[in-house]
Design a protein around this motif. Structure first.
Motif: not given
Length: 136
Positions: A1-30
């Motif tokens: 049960m816990t391995t399925t839960r942790s595997a479900g978090r992988v796409p969420a982490l990658l979406v956070l990575w793909g959206v959050g990183s460019p957003l933070l970079l743009l805020l910093g460059l601003r």
């Protein structure tokens, strides 16, 4: 049960990575880029955004790789590990700039230009002539 839960978090982490990183970079460059005569608004805040971006670039895919490996999803683990490696390189560069802007890392000063003793270093007004300095 816990391995399925942790595997479900992988796409969420990658979406956070793909959206959050460019957003933070743009805020910093601003906050760091100056336009024309306008000075950057807040260099320290911009440096903090860059440091957060560097942290997210490294930690999110690395965590996703660990969670995917524990869940037995080898393809997700390999893709996340490659993204973490790329994030380490890009995040390292962004992190150094962020540390310089925050003031925790000092860059070496530019070397002083060499002084030619045969050339005058200041304007000397000569009598009987005009008041222009030689050379401009």
């Amino acid at each position: 049960m816990t391995t399925t839960r942790s595997a479900g978090r992988v796409p969420a982490l990658l979406v956070l990575w793909g959206v959050g990183s460019p957003l933070l970079l743009l805020l910093g460059l601003r906050d760091l880029i100056s336009f024309g005569d306008v000075e950057p608004s807040n260099r320290v805040r911009g440096g903090c955004f860059l440091l957060a971006c560097a942290f997210l670039l490294i930690v999110a895919p690395l965590t996703a790789a660990v969670l995917a490996a524990r869940a037995g999803r080898n393809i997700h683990a390999v893709v996340s590990a490659v993204l973490a490696l790329g994030g380490l390189v890009v995040g390292g560069i962004i992190g150094v700039v962020g540390l310089q802007e925050v003031g925790l890392l000092r860059s070496s000063p530019a070397p002083a230009p060499p002084v030619n003793p045969s050339q005058p270093t200041q304007c000397v007004e000569l009598s009987g002539g005009d008041t222009r300095c030689p050379g401009g």
